[in-house]
Motif scaffolding. Sequence first.
Motif, short mmCIF file in Angstrom:
data_model
loop_
_atom_site.label_atom_id
_atom_site.label_comp_id
_atom_site.label_asym_id
_atom_site.label_seq_id
_atom_site.Cartn_x
_atom_site.Cartn_y
_atom_site.Cartn_z
N GLU A 105 5.96 -4.08 -3.91
CA GLU A 105 5.98 -4.04 -5.37
C GLU A 105 7.40 -3.84 -5.91
O GLU A 105 7.70 -4.27 -7.02
CB GLU A 105 5.07 -2.93 -5.89
N GLN A 106 8.25 -3.20 -5.15
CA GLN A 106 9.63 -2.96 -5.56
C GLN A 106 10.50 -4.20 -5.37
O GLN A 106 11.58 -4.28 -5.94
CB GLN A 106 10.23 -1.78 -4.79
N SER A 107 10.04 -5.13 -4.54
CA SER A 107 10.86 -6.32 -4.24
C SER A 107 10.77 -7.35 -5.33
O SER A 107 9.94 -7.44 -6.12
CB SER A 107 10.38 -6.96 -2.94
N ALA A 139 -0.12 1.12 5.12
CA ALA A 139 -0.49 0.03 4.22
C ALA A 139 -0.06 0.35 2.79
O ALA A 139 0.46 -0.52 2.08
CB ALA A 139 -2.00 -0.23 4.28
N ASN A 140 -0.25 1.60 2.37
CA ASN A 140 0.18 2.00 1.02
C ASN A 140 1.70 1.93 0.90
O ASN A 140 2.22 1.49 -0.13
CB ASN A 140 -0.30 3.41 0.68
N LEU A 141 2.42 2.35 1.92
CA LEU A 141 3.87 2.28 1.91
C LEU A 141 4.34 0.82 1.84
O LEU A 141 5.22 0.48 1.03
CB LEU A 141 4.45 2.97 3.14
N ASP A 142 3.74 -0.03 2.64
CA ASP A 142 4.10 -1.45 2.61
C ASP A 142 3.83 -2.05 1.23
O ASP A 142 4.63 -2.85 0.73
CB ASP A 142 3.31 -2.23 3.67
N ARG A 143 2.71 -1.68 0.61
CA ARG A 143 2.38 -2.18 -0.72
C ARG A 143 3.42 -1.73 -1.74
O ARG A 143 3.89 -2.52 -2.57
CB ARG A 143 0.99 -1.71 -1.14
N MET A 144 3.82 -0.45 -1.69
CA MET A 144 4.81 0.07 -2.63
C MET A 144 6.16 -0.62 -2.43
O MET A 144 6.83 -0.95 -3.42
CB MET A 144 4.95 1.58 -2.49
#
Length: 88
Positions: free
Chosen positions: A86-88, A78-83
Amino acid sequence: MRSGRPDAEQLRRNFESVLSAALQGEGVRSETGLDSPTQDALWAIARAHPNASDDLIAAARQSLADQLDGTNAARWRANLDRMIAEQS
């Protein structure tokens, strides 16, 4: 050399061994199969030596339970998906 990932029973045995060492102020061994949150909780115990609280020990045990039931991995994803979002 061990092949494959440790099963739940091996993880529990590794955890108890590392917990015992951490309670004596020793560092956390690598290659135990324990995930980062669980290792971090064990390091907190080692750093607190000789005053590791029951709360620190309970937190480490909960982290192992979270590793075994997939909660830690789900949190990491979930943290990886959030990061990534945020980069997109």
